[in-house]
Design a protein around this motif. Structure first.
Motif, mmCIF file in Angstrom:
data_model
loop_
_atom_site.group_PDB
_atom_site.id
_atom_site.type_symbol
_atom_site.label_atom_id
_atom_site.label_comp_id
_atom_site.label_asym_id
_atom_site.label_seq_id
_atom_site.Cartn_x
_atom_site.Cartn_y
_atom_site.Cartn_z
ATOM 1 N N ALA A 40 0.765 -1.245 -0.023
ATOM 2 C CA ALA A 40 0.002 0.041 -0.098
ATOM 3 C C ALA A 40 0.940 1.221 -0.100
ATOM 4 O O ALA A 40 0.682 2.263 -0.884
ATOM 5 C CB ALA A 40 -0.884 -0.057 1.195
ATOM 6 N N ILE A 41 1.857 1.117 0.758
ATOM 7 C CA ILE A 41 2.826 2.507 0.703
ATOM 8 C C ILE A 41 3.489 2.737 -0.652
ATOM 9 O O ILE A 41 3.602 3.885 -1.075
ATOM 10 C CB ILE A 41 3.836 2.148 1.591
ATOM 11 C CG1 ILE A 41 3.134 2.176 3.405
ATOM 12 C CG2 ILE A 41 5.085 3.159 1.828
ATOM 13 C CD1 ILE A 41 4.175 2.019 4.240
ATOM 14 N N GLN A 42 3.754 1.616 -1.207
ATOM 15 C CA GLN A 42 4.475 1.517 -2.510
ATOM 16 C C GLN A 42 3.551 2.218 -3.675
ATOM 17 O O GLN A 42 4.051 3.327 -4.232
ATOM 18 C CB GLN A 42 4.893 0.330 -3.175
ATOM 19 C CG GLN A 42 6.018 -0.232 -2.327
ATOM 20 C CD GLN A 42 6.430 -1.757 -2.999
ATOM 21 O OE1 GLN A 42 5.634 -2.300 -3.746
ATOM 22 N NE2 GLN A 42 7.581 -2.034 -2.556
ATOM 23 N N LEU A 43 2.210 1.872 -3.390
ATOM 24 C CA LEU A 43 1.441 2.504 -4.341
ATOM 25 C C LEU A 43 0.930 4.015 -4.130
ATOM 26 O O LEU A 43 0.923 4.822 -4.943
ATOM 27 C CB LEU A 43 0.175 1.632 -4.328
ATOM 28 C CG LEU A 43 0.062 0.309 -4.981
ATOM 29 C CD1 LEU A 43 -1.085 -0.418 -4.705
ATOM 30 C CD2 LEU A 43 0.325 0.169 -6.483
ATOM 31 N N LEU A 44 1.072 4.258 -2.734
ATOM 32 C CA LEU A 44 0.903 5.674 -2.414
ATOM 33 C C LEU A 44 1.897 6.601 -2.756
ATOM 34 O O LEU A 44 1.647 7.719 -3.028
ATOM 35 C CB LEU A 44 0.245 5.737 -0.613
ATOM 36 C CG LEU A 44 -0.811 5.080 -0.307
ATOM 37 C CD1 LEU A 44 -1.050 4.969 1.045
ATOM 38 C CD2 LEU A 44 -2.024 6.107 -0.930
ATOM 39 N N SER A 45 2.982 5.966 -2.633
ATOM 40 C CA SER A 45 4.509 6.711 -3.076
ATOM 41 C C SER A 45 4.306 7.061 -4.478
ATOM 42 O O SER A 45 4.518 8.407 -4.903
ATOM 43 C CB SER A 45 5.647 5.929 -2.724
ATOM 44 O OG SER A 45 5.819 5.599 -1.246
ATOM 45 N N LYS A 46 3.754 6.192 -5.277
ATOM 46 C CA LYS A 46 3.796 6.689 -6.890
ATOM 47 C C LYS A 46 2.737 7.706 -6.913
ATOM 48 O O LYS A 46 2.889 8.417 -7.722
ATOM 49 C CB LYS A 46 3.559 5.181 -7.497
ATOM 50 C CG LYS A 46 4.547 4.042 -7.600
ATOM 51 C CD LYS A 46 3.896 3.140 -8.282
ATOM 52 C CE LYS A 46 5.124 1.999 -8.486
ATOM 53 N NZ LYS A 46 4.716 0.675 -9.074
ATOM 54 N N LEU A 47 1.491 7.209 -6.209
ATOM 55 C CA LEU A 47 0.585 8.315 -6.385
ATOM 56 C C LEU A 47 1.110 9.828 -5.854
ATOM 57 O O LEU A 47 0.638 10.932 -6.363
ATOM 58 C CB LEU A 47 -0.587 8.102 -5.504
ATOM 59 C CG LEU A 47 -2.019 8.836 -5.662
ATOM 60 C CD1 LEU A 47 -2.332 8.920 -6.910
ATOM 61 C CD2 LEU A 47 -2.938 8.246 -4.839
ATOM 62 N N GLU A 48 1.823 9.784 -4.717
ATOM 63 C CA GLU A 48 2.501 10.915 -4.183
ATOM 64 C C GLU A 48 3.215 11.774 -5.145
ATOM 65 O O GLU A 48 3.352 12.943 -5.110
ATOM 66 C CB GLU A 48 3.178 10.774 -2.850
ATOM 67 C CG GLU A 48 3.517 11.999 -2.281
ATOM 68 C CD GLU A 48 4.258 11.701 -0.765
ATOM 69 O OE1 GLU A 48 4.292 12.508 0.195
ATOM 70 O OE2 GLU A 48 4.697 10.468 -0.545
ATOM 71 N N SER A 49 4.135 10.939 -5.861
ATOM 72 C CA SER A 49 5.128 11.639 -6.975
ATOM 73 C C SER A 49 4.132 12.458 -8.051
ATOM 74 O O SER A 49 4.798 13.583 -8.287
ATOM 75 C CB SER A 49 5.780 10.521 -7.607
ATOM 76 O OG SER A 49 5.054 9.608 -8.360
ATOM 77 N N SER A 50 2.851 12.093 -8.331
ATOM 78 C CA SER A 50 2.264 12.833 -9.266
ATOM 79 C C SER A 50 1.315 13.912 -8.453
ATOM 80 O O SER A 50 0.758 14.826 -9.139
ATOM 81 C CB SER A 50 1.361 11.882 -9.928
ATOM 82 O OG SER A 50 0.434 11.313 -9.128
#
Length: 697
Positions: A40-50
């Motif tokens: 979940a953190i990995q996906l949120l980190s990708k989302l946070e980059s955008s």
């Protein structure tokens, strides 16, 4: 977690979420629900980059990080929530700044952390503000807000408001068979709902054709039972318990509620039968509760109510030991952060001081006041604003000074103390009477502030109790104090608004630090007992003016019980005599001042020490109380030189004790000797000695 569908809402600097971003958000939500926090953190980190400035992404990442750490980094979470709140142009310290629905997620998680930290007034402030926007909330969030708000009302002793909240959820919020979705992470009852999966939906008990999920139904039933028990509405509690037993009969929580219902009905034997020593399930870190700790504590409470105080102490000690054992498993907190290295749900699970209080009360009733004092003085560290605990400490001090007065009424045991010695032989034999037969000596300590069981410290504790009690706001008709007809007006215009939302606002002045102040008579008994004990302690310490002031204050209290009225007159009379105002003492000592003495119920006897709730303290009957007053009146007559009146009263007392079997104190015999000798009737005095002191015939 926050809403994953509309990420543009509430974010001024963000554009409409793309399909890819929505997919990342939904994926993070799915991984979170599967407890796969790393993914979940990995996906949120990708989302946070955008979307680096999107408060919802930052919020959800902080939540997932907290869960990944086992809910042990609460300080970091709260810092993150504070930062997010600033980004949303609100302040977590000021719930009035909550004006938008998107801000509710941050405030709700702050409320949950405060709840587990047992900061219930602050939690209440936040939740009531969120509740004002309940119609605009996502249904899952609205449900969790309502459940947490109902729980906080119970914690703060507002059971009527809890019932109103339950009624609101049943009739307005939970509709169309809606199923509960876990969209917010910090929810305490999550594990309880899992026990109920797969069961059929149930219709609302209010008769509406609303379908409520079984897990939610069970939680509502438990809230209603607890609220009704807090209001002493036993029939309503039993009715709701019967419904709960049909839905969830074997759950430990159901058995505990059944036991408590029987306990409130004073059916202690049946209450004990509901208890079975549970095995340690090892889920303390996840639940924040231990069935073993609760079992021993509840068993101890039942034994205390049964008068088996030593057994009660045994179970309280076992509960304390188990609680300490569970808490010892956690590493020590980091310096400067006392809530670190422990899961959030366990931070407020240290019931050491509550258990010490229970043990202290049982030790006090077991006539071990010094040991009770040691337990209660530790409790003050956390509950220093509770007047009842300060009263308990004062009771320990008084009981150390005067353990009981039963021996004064044992004539056969004490009559040998009347004569000190004899001198001479035959016709020249002389009898030397004891100068006093009372051994009440006040031992002073050097400093009243030293926490030791002395009357000086007891006086300080009573002063604290009185000051704290006077600071509490005790409304005449607010819930938590008065019993009113529940739910009879729910839905009326004066009780709720046009949308059916109940008026659940509570001013902080109504939030009492003393949870037992739910009945006016309890408050009155508590206040009167503090005043009576203050008068007694001052009398023993030689502060007769203070003793008189407190005794007169006690006699002016409304709805005064017969027990307190008796003590008020006795203390006032003795203070006046010692102040050499003998004539003013006479009106206090007339037998008509005694009304019927009451045997206190368990809830009332908890706050009484000098009143006769055990056989160690006399008088035990109204007749004996009148005898005590008459004895004191005859003493006053003797001090004024009115020996004929004093002698007549003493004869009446003696005849009453012989003909009606009324207990009289040993002091009556010594007074009779004194009066007869003053009247020159030495032969009668000799007969009294021969009758009561056969060794000197």
């Amino acid at each position: 977690m926050a809403d994953t569908e509309n990420y543009d809402a509430g974010s001024e600097n963000s554009s409409q979420a793309s399909e890819q971003e929505k997919a990342l958000a939904l994926g993070a939500q799915a991984e979170f629900e599967k407890k796969n926090y790393a993914a979940a953190i990995q996906l949120l980190s990708k989302l946070e980059s955008s979307r680096p400035q999107d408060p919802k992404v930052i919020h959800n990442k902080a939540i997932v990080n907290c869960f990944k750490a086992g809910l042990t980094n609460i300080s970091q979470l709260r810092k993150a929530l504070t930062s997010i709140a600033k980004q949303l142009q609100c302040n977590l310290e000021d719930p009035k700044t909550l004006v938008d629905v998107d801000q509710c997620y941050v405030f709700y998680n702050e409320a949950v952390t405060l709840y587990f930290l047992r900061q219930y007034p602050k939690t209440l402030q936040i939740l009531t503000k969120i509740f004002s926007l309940v119609e605009q909330l996502d249904e899952s969030l609205a449900r969790q807000v309502c459940f947490l708000l109902a729980e906080v009302y119970l914690r703060l002793n507002f059971p009527i408001k809890t019932l109103k909240m339950v009624h609101f959820m049943e009739t307005s919020l939970l509709s169309h068979g809606a199923k509960l979705k876990s969209t917010l992470p910090l929810e305490r009852e999550r594990d309880k709902e899992k026990d109920c999966e797969g069961k059929e939906d149930l219709k609302s008990s209010f008769g509406d054709e609303l379908l409520i999920p079984p897990g939610v139904r069970i939680r509502l039933q438990r809230l209603k039972i607890r609220a009704n028990l807090s209001l002493s509405k036993r029939e309503e509690a039993e009715r709701e318990l019967a419904l709960l037993s049909e839905i969830d009969p074997e759950n430990a929580a159901t058995l505990f509620l059944k036991s408590k219902t029987l306990f409130v009905k004073a059916n202690y034997a049946e209450s004990l039968k509901q208890f079975k020593l549970p095995e340690d399930d090892g889920l303390f870190k996840e639940r924040g509760e231990s069935d073993v700790v609760m079992y021993h504590n509840n068993t101890g409470c039942v034994y205390h109510a049964m008068g088996k105080y030593h057994l009660a102490c045994l179970h309280f000690q076992k509960s304390l030991n188990k609680s300490s054992e569970l808490l010892a498993e956690f590493p020590k907190p980091v310096s400067g952060d006392p809530i670190s290295n422990r899961p959030l749900v366990t931070i407020g699970s240290n019931y050491k001081y509550e258990l010490l209080y229970n043990m202290g009360v049982s030790l006090l009733y077991a006539r071990k006041p010094a040991d009770a004092f040691d337990c209660l003085i530790e409790t003050v560290q956390l509950h220093h604003r509770d007047p009842l605990i300060w009263l308990r400490l004062a009771e320990c001090c008084i009981q150390v000074h005067k353990p009981e007065n039963r021996k004064d009424f044992r004539l056969t045991e004490r009559q040998r103390e009347i004569v000190k010695a004899t001198a001479g032989f035959g016709s020249h034999r002389k009898v030397i009477l004891s100068s006093r037969i009372s051994n009440d000596n006040c031992k002073s300590s050097e400093n009243a502030a030293i926490p030791v069981p002395t009357l000086e410290f007891g006086t300080l504790a009573l002063r604290n109790a009185e000051l704290l009690l006077n600071k509490l706001t005790i409304p005449n008709s607010t819930e938590g104090i008065c019993l009113i007809n529940l739910l009879s007006n729910v839905g009326n215009k004066d009780e709720s608004d046009s949308k059916g939302k109940p008026d659940l606002n509570v001013t902080l002045s109504e939030v009492s630090t003393l949870s037992k102040l739910r009945k006016p008579e309890f408050y009155r008994n508590l206040k009167n007992t503090i005043i009576a004990d203050s008068s007694y302690a001052a009398l023993c310490l030689g502060d007769y003016l203070t003793s008189l002031y407190k005794a007169e204050e006690l006699l002016t209290q409304p709805h005064l019980s017969g027990n307190h009225k008796l003590l008020g007159h006795l203390y006032a009379a003795e203070s006046l005599v010692l102040l050499n105002r003998i004539n003013e003492a006479v009106p206090h000592l007339h037998p008509e001042n005694v009304t019927k003495l009451s045997n206190f119920s368990p809830s009332e006897s908890e706050i009484t020490q000098h009143l006769p709730h055990t056989s160690d303290w006399f008088p035990l009957s109204t007749q004996t109380a009148k005898v005590v007053l008459q004895y004191n009146l005859s003493t006053v007559y003797a001090m004024r030189g009115e020996y004929d009146k004093a002698g007549e009263l003493v004869r009446q007392l003696w005849n009453a004790s012989k003909s009606h079997g009324i207990d009289v104190p040993i002091q009556v015999v010594t007074l009779a000797l004194y009066v007869e000798l003053q009247l020159g009737r030495t032969e009668i005095a000799r007969n009294i000695i021969k009758q009561h002191c056969p060794q000197y015939r």
